[in-house]
Every structure is written in C-alpha cells, then in structure tokens.
Design an enzyme around this catalytic site. Structure first.
Site, short mmCIF file in Angstrom:
data_model
loop_
_atom_site.label_atom_id
_atom_site.label_comp_id
_atom_site.label_asym_id
_atom_site.label_seq_id
_atom_site.Cartn_x
_atom_site.Cartn_y
_atom_site.Cartn_z
N GLY A 25 0.84 -1.19 0.00
CA GLY A 25 0.00 0.00 0.00
C GLY A 25 0.87 1.24 0.00
N PRO B 95 2.85 4.74 0.91
CA PRO B 95 3.70 5.02 2.07
C PRO B 95 2.90 5.68 3.20
CG PRO B 95 4.39 6.32 0.16
CD PRO B 95 3.29 5.44 -0.30
N GLY B 96 3.32 5.40 4.40
CA GLY B 96 2.73 6.08 5.56
C GLY B 96 1.37 5.58 5.97
N THR B 97 0.99 4.40 5.48
CA THR B 97 -0.33 3.91 5.82
C THR B 97 -0.33 2.95 7.00
OG1 THR B 97 0.00 2.35 4.02
CG2 THR B 97 -1.44 4.21 3.58
N THR C 62 4.55 -0.56 8.74
CA THR C 62 5.55 -0.82 9.77
C THR C 62 4.86 -0.94 11.14
OG1 THR C 62 6.99 0.60 8.50
CG2 THR C 62 7.74 -0.01 10.69
N HIS D 167 -17.88 8.75 -11.44
CA HIS D 167 -17.39 7.58 -12.18
C HIS D 167 -17.78 6.29 -11.44
CE1 HIS D 167 -14.24 5.50 -14.71
NE2 HIS D 167 -14.36 4.64 -13.70
N GLU D 168 -17.46 6.25 -10.17
CA GLU D 168 -17.75 5.03 -9.40
C GLU D 168 -19.25 4.84 -9.23
OE1 GLU D 168 -15.50 2.97 -9.08
OE2 GLU D 168 -13.79 4.30 -9.46
N HIS E 46 -20.55 3.08 -12.30
CA HIS E 46 -20.39 1.62 -12.27
C HIS E 46 -21.46 0.97 -11.39
CE1 HIS E 46 -16.58 1.33 -14.37
NE2 HIS E 46 -15.91 2.05 -13.48
N ASP F 99 -11.01 0.17 -17.29
CA ASP F 99 -12.38 -0.28 -17.59
C ASP F 99 -12.50 -0.66 -19.05
OD1 ASP F 99 -13.09 0.37 -15.02
OD2 ASP F 99 -13.83 2.37 -15.55
P1 ADP Z 1 4.43 2.64 6.32
O1 ADP Z 1 5.26 1.57 6.95
O2 ADP Z 1 3.16 2.12 5.71
O3 ADP Z 1 5.15 3.55 5.40
P2 ADP Z 1 4.35 3.59 9.02
O4 ADP Z 1 3.81 2.41 9.72
O5 ADP Z 1 5.80 3.80 9.09
O6 ADP Z 1 3.89 3.58 7.50
O7 ADP Z 1 3.58 4.87 9.54
C1 ADP Z 1 4.25 6.01 9.99
C2 ADP Z 1 3.54 6.63 11.15
O8 ADP Z 1 2.27 7.12 10.74
C3 ADP Z 1 3.23 5.66 12.25
O9 ADP Z 1 4.29 5.54 13.14
C4 ADP Z 1 2.01 6.29 12.91
O10 ADP Z 1 2.38 7.31 13.78
C5 ADP Z 1 1.29 6.91 11.75
N1 ADP Z 1 0.27 6.03 11.20
C6 ADP Z 1 0.21 5.53 9.95
N2 ADP Z 1 -0.89 4.76 9.80
C7 ADP Z 1 -1.54 4.75 10.97
C8 ADP Z 1 -2.73 4.14 11.45
N3 ADP Z 1 -3.49 3.36 10.66
N4 ADP Z 1 -3.09 4.35 12.71
C9 ADP Z 1 -2.35 5.14 13.51
N5 ADP Z 1 -1.22 5.74 13.13
C10 ADP Z 1 -0.81 5.58 11.88
ZN ZN Z 2 -13.93 2.68 -13.56
#
Ligand code: ADP
Ligand code: ZN
Length: 589
Positions: free
Chosen positions: A192, A194-196, A199, A416-417, A420, A494
């Site tokens: 997914g 980044p930042g989701t 980790t 769009h969605e 569908h 599509d």
């Molecule tokens: P990735 O590994 O997907 O790049 P991380 O896990 O390193 O993202 O996320 C970085 C920081 O963002 C986490 O330490 C947290 O503080 C915050 N964060 C990201 N997603 C969430 C989430 N679903 N719930 C709470 N905090 C989140």
């Molecule tokens: Zn579509």
C-alpha cells in the site's frame, strides 16, 4: 580524526607497491631468455658463443650469449661445471646467490606490499561490514527500550488488523497449529502507499505476541559489497533464531525482489538476486513449529518478482490502503489523545477535509499543530494551529486552498464510481454491489466499485453484455455529468476489461451473428484483435453497449446524483447503503 594519517599510509603503500611491482616486472620482462637444452648449451660453450653464466644452486641457470642475448638452461650441478666454463673462457658470476636473494627480496616485498594493502582494504571492508551489520541489527525489540505497540495503536486498517490478529495465536502456540497439520504462512506481504501504517502493523504484531521485533530495509542492501547482502540476511535470521520466536520485518522489499525484465537485465542486479535468494533460503529453513513470522512491506506490489509471492514465501498478501473518512477520524483521534485540543477543533470535520491523507500525514498534522501551539505558548491546540500545520504537512504538494484540494478529482471519481455501481444495480437485480469507494486503491485508479455477479456455472450472452456495460458505466457517467470534452483517463482499465470481454464473447464464444460460430482464436491465434473484420464488429458492439449504458444512466440520473453525493460525503458506501440509494425515489439531492 585518524583518517588523514591512515590515508597517508595507504598512499605510501600504494606508491611503494607500484614501484616494486614495476621493478619486478622490469627485471623479469626486460631480459628475454632463450630456453635452450643443456646439450645445446654445451655446444655453444665449446664454440665460444657464451659470454657469461650466472651460477646458482637452483634447477635452472641463466647466462648471456656473446651476441648479447640471454638464455636459460638446466643446471647440471656438477662440481666441475664451473671449471669447464672457465676453461672455455666463459665468465662465471657466482655472486649470483645475492641476485637470487635480491630477486627473492623483491618478490617478498611485493608479496608483503600486496598483503599490507589487502589487509587495509579488507580491514576497511570489515569495518564497513561491521558498521552495516550494526546498522542492520538495529534491533527494535518489542521488550527493549522502544515502545511496545499493539493493535490499539493502529486505527483503521481493520481488514489488515484482522488478518494479522490470526497470526498472533500462531506465534504464541505454533505447536497447536502443527498438530493439526495446518500450514501457516511464513511470509506476510503488506502493500500500500507510504505512511499507511505497514511498519506499525508489523510492530503491533510483535507487540501483541510479545516477541522481539527485528527490522531491516531492502534499501539498506543496495550497493553493498558483493556477498554482504546475503551474509547480512543470514546474520539477521541467525540473530532472530537465537531469540526464539520473533517477527522479522523487511521494509521496501521491492528493492531486493524487483521483477526481472527479460534475461538481459538479469545480470544488472546479481547482488540483489543473491540477497533475495539468501532471504528465500532462510525463510524456507524455518520449521512451522518455530513461531517466527516474516513480514515484508512494499509500496508497489506490481513490481515484485513473482518468486517472492510463491507458496511458502510471502504467500499472504494484505493491502494496507489509504484511510477512508471513518479511519481518518479514528487516526486523528488516536494521535490527539495526549494533546490539549481547544473546543473549536472538530476532528470529524478535519477528517472530511483530509481525504487522500495517509496515516503518517495525519499523525504529522497533529504533531505539527502541537509544535506550533507550544511555540506560541498557547494553552490549547486550536484550529489556527491546525490550519498552519496543514500547509507544512502538504509541503512538496501544491499549496492550494484546503477545501478545494483535489475536490474536482474527487467529484469526477465519485460520479465515475457511482456510474459503475448504478449500472450494476440496474442491468440485473441479481447483481450485488458490496462496496463503492472513492479512496484510491493500490490497484485501481481513483476509487473502486466492487460488484459480485450472480454465482452460476455458465455465463449467458446477456450476463457478459451486462458486465461490459458495468465496466463502461464509469466513463458513461463522466460524459453525462461533465460533458464529452471532460472525460478522463480514469476509465482506461475499464475499457481494457470491456474490450477483453467483448472479444471473448464474439470471437471465442460465438455470440455474434455476423462473426458466427467461428472460434477466431483457433483461426488467428492470440491475435484475434488484429483482424480488421473482427475489430469492426467489436467496435460496433462496444459502441452500441456504450449507448445503452448511457441511456440507463440518463434515465436514472437522479440515482446517479444520489450515489455520487453520498460518496462525496462518506467516501465509502456499503452494500445496504447502495441498495437504498439506487432505488429510493425522490431523495433530496
Ligand atoms: P508505512 O510503513 O506504511 O510507510 P508507518 O507504519 O511507518 O507507514 O507509519 C508512519 C507513522 O504514521 C506511524 O508511526 C504512525 O504514527 C502513523 N500512522 C500511519 N498509519 C496509521 C494508522 N493506521 N493508525 C495510527 N497511526 C498511523
Ligand atoms: Zn472505472
């Protein structure tokens, strides 16, 4: 601090090495020795053609012809050899021994030089390796000084959390599973943007199971010395094994396991391959009873080498997508738990204004706001602080008015969605639409609409036509609402699907009157589409289905508005909400 001194020594060594080796080469190459047999040699001696012989006690002797050239021949080692030579007026150089010593010495120095340089290079390399090892084994242990994370630290990502929760029990009681003969996934792949929270999820898995957490990043392995990557992987697993059960996290695995494009580019990344192979070997070396799980993360699952995804490797793949409205609210709440928020801060509203923000961006937003409030010595974090922080977080992205950020895109995606979903509901009552979202998924473009066709053994011609119309519904809605000039690229996949289905329907299943019952794949091979007659029929068919699709949407335009508006409001709609919106007459729009 020690660097310059070391460098000087190294430089000195390199220079002396250069001199010595050229000297050595000089001695050996300047004189070209003619290899002659002993009998020949004796002939020459008798004929007075030898000027000098260098006597030594080696197996070969060298000398000089009267002509000035050099020769080499066997050493007879007879006691009267010198006498014979002298009697034939051959000069005998016996100091030869010292020359041998000199040569030997040169050679020795040469070896020593190489040795010393080798030592330095090696030493440097080991140091580098050690440094990298230390870096790598930057073990974040769940029970160490680092924070312990649990699933409570992860907001949203419900499906990913559910999947990982099942594994906690496995890590805790691996024997239980092996007793039942269950095969537990060895590797989990989280993919997914980044930042989701990928980790975070891996850490939470370790935290929940109360086992140590080891982490490395694939990017640490780029440009390491040959073989170092593989040895580091082995060292990592060894360390993990010593700790018993554990979670091993490999971030940015795509840096290691990139899809190989043809055999040519294969050679380009041998080191990566070696590291990857080491990883796969280590993974298969685990027995199911050990209770160790390898979790890998990537932003781009599509570029991964298939070898990684095979059974027994990273065979469970979990998408970790951008948070939807509800998840954003939860994440914001989580990250403002220990922060003094002023009354005017409405997290629900903030969640609405932060579509397409990742969890990390939301965390960053709350943190920035707190920093600004602290800098100002204000009592609480208020909306002003958050507004300011908003732009800091979006640095790098264009500074736009916050409410209009991507709003246009969002609206297009919503229609769009909705297109569908509505077509799916209208072409057949049996179609289920289980989820519609305008949050981009890793695979799709802007959003997605998940429809499940009725479960049957055979598809009728009508079923396929319906599926094609559902696929065309997105583009049709765009055209109806925004005009033919404003259709977008969002429909490309599509159209691919629609074309594919139409080709099969007409060219393979014999469902077109004009093309008849011929299986064009049999006639034309994989290139059905290259036949102009087939293309013509295909275009006609798709065009007519597109017109039908538009008609459906125009007739039901008010439902289209209802669904799109609801999507803009909530971002995600579930099955029951869609069912209501697609049939409820005269809802205020
Ligand atoms: P990735 O590994 O997907 O790049 P991380 O896990 O390193 O993202 O996320 C970085 C920081 O963002 C986490 O330490 C947290 O503080 C915050 N964060 C990201 N997603 C969430 C989430 N679903 N719930 C709470 N905090 C989140
Ligand atoms: Zn579509």
């Amino acid at each position: 601090m020690k660097r310059p001194k070391k460098l000087k020594i190294l430089l000195l060594l390199v220079i002396s090495f250069a001199i010595l080796s050229s000297l050595y080469l000089y001695i050996n190459s300047e004189k070209k020795y003619d290899d002659i047999s002993y009998s020949e040699f004796m002939e020459y001696v008798k004929d007075g053609k030898i000027e000098r012989v260098d006597l030594n006690d080696g197996s070969r002797i060298r000398g000089k012809f009267a002509t000035g050239e050099y020769f080499i021949t066997d050493n007879p080692r007879t006691e009267n050899f010198k006498e014979i030579l002298l009697m034939n007026n051959v000069k005998v150089v016996e100091s030869n021994g010292s020359s041998v010593i000199a040569q030997g010495l040169t050679f020795l120095l040469f070896i020593v030089g190489i040795g010393v340089i080798g030592y330095f290079v090696n030493n440097n390399m080991t140091k580098q390796a050690q440094k990298e090892m230390a870096l790598m084994s930057n073990v974040e242990s769940g029970n160490g000084s680092g924070d312990v994370f649990t699933f409570d630290n992860v907001a949203g990502n419900e499906e990913a959390k559910e999947s990982l929760k099942e594994l906690v029990d496995f890590i805790e009681n691996p024997e239980k599973y092996s007793k039942y003969g269950a095969r537990i996934p060895r590797g989990i792949l989280l993919y997914g943007p980044p930042g989701t929270g990928k980790t975070l999820l891996a850490k939470a898995l370790a935290g929940e199971a109360k086992v140590p957490f080891f982490s490395v990043s694939g990017s640490d392995f780029i440009q390491v010395y040959a073989g170092l990557g593989a040895s580091r992987i082995r060292a990592l697993f060894k360390k993990a094994k010593e700790c018993g059960k554990s979670v091993i996290f490999i971030d940015e695995i795509d840096a290691l396991g990139k899809k190989r494009k043809g055999s040519l580019s294969n050679s380009g990344n041998d080191e990566g391959d070696r590291t990857l192979n080491a990883l796969l070997t280590e993974m298969s070396g685990f027995s199911d009873r050990e209770g160790t799980i390898v979790v890998a993360a990537t932003n781009r699952v599509d570029t991964l080498d298939e070898a990684l995804l095979r059974p027994g490797r990273f065979d469970r793949q979990i998408e970790v997508g951008l948070p939807d409205l509800n998840a954003r609210f939860k994440i914001l709440k989580l990250h403002s738990k220990n922060k003094p928020l002023s009354e005017d801060v409405n997290l629900e509203k903030l969640a609405q204004e932060t579509s397409y923000f990742s969890g990390a961006m939301l965390e960053n937003l709350m943190n920035e706001s707190a920093m600004i409030a602290a800098r100002n010595n204000d009592i609480n974090i208020n909306m002003d602080h958050i507004d300011k922080a908003f732009f800091t977080v979006l640095v790098g992205e264009e500074k736009k008015d916050r409410s209009s950020i991507l709003n246009k895109d969002k609206k297009i995606t919503a229609y769009h969605e909705a297109g569908h979903a509505l077509v799916a509901k209208k072409v057949s009552k049996e179609n289920r639409v289980t989820k519609v979202s305008i949050i981009p998924s890793t695979k799709g473009m802007g959003g997605f609409s998940m429809n499940i066709p009725p479960d049957k053994m055979y598809q009728t011609k009508k079923d396929i036509r319906n599926s094609i119309m559902i696929a065309l519904g997105g583009r049709a809605a765009e055209e109806i609402i925004f005009g033919i000039e404003n259709i977008t690229t969002g429909a490309s996949s599509d159209l691919q699907k629609a074309t594919d289905m139409a080709i099969k329907m007409m060219g393979i299943y014999g469902m077109d009157e004009e093309l008849g019952l011929v299986n064009y794949e049999v006639v034309l091979g994989q290139n059905i589409g290259s036949n102009s007659f087939v293309i013509e029929r295909l275009k006609k068919q798709i065009d007519s289905l597109y017109e039908e699709t538009k008609e459906i949407l125009i007739t039901n335009e008010k439902f289209l508005h209802q669904i799109a508006t609801a999507l803009l409001d909530k971002e995600v709609l579930d099955e029951s909400e869609i069912n209501v919106l697609a049939s409820k007459k005269c809802l205020a729009v």
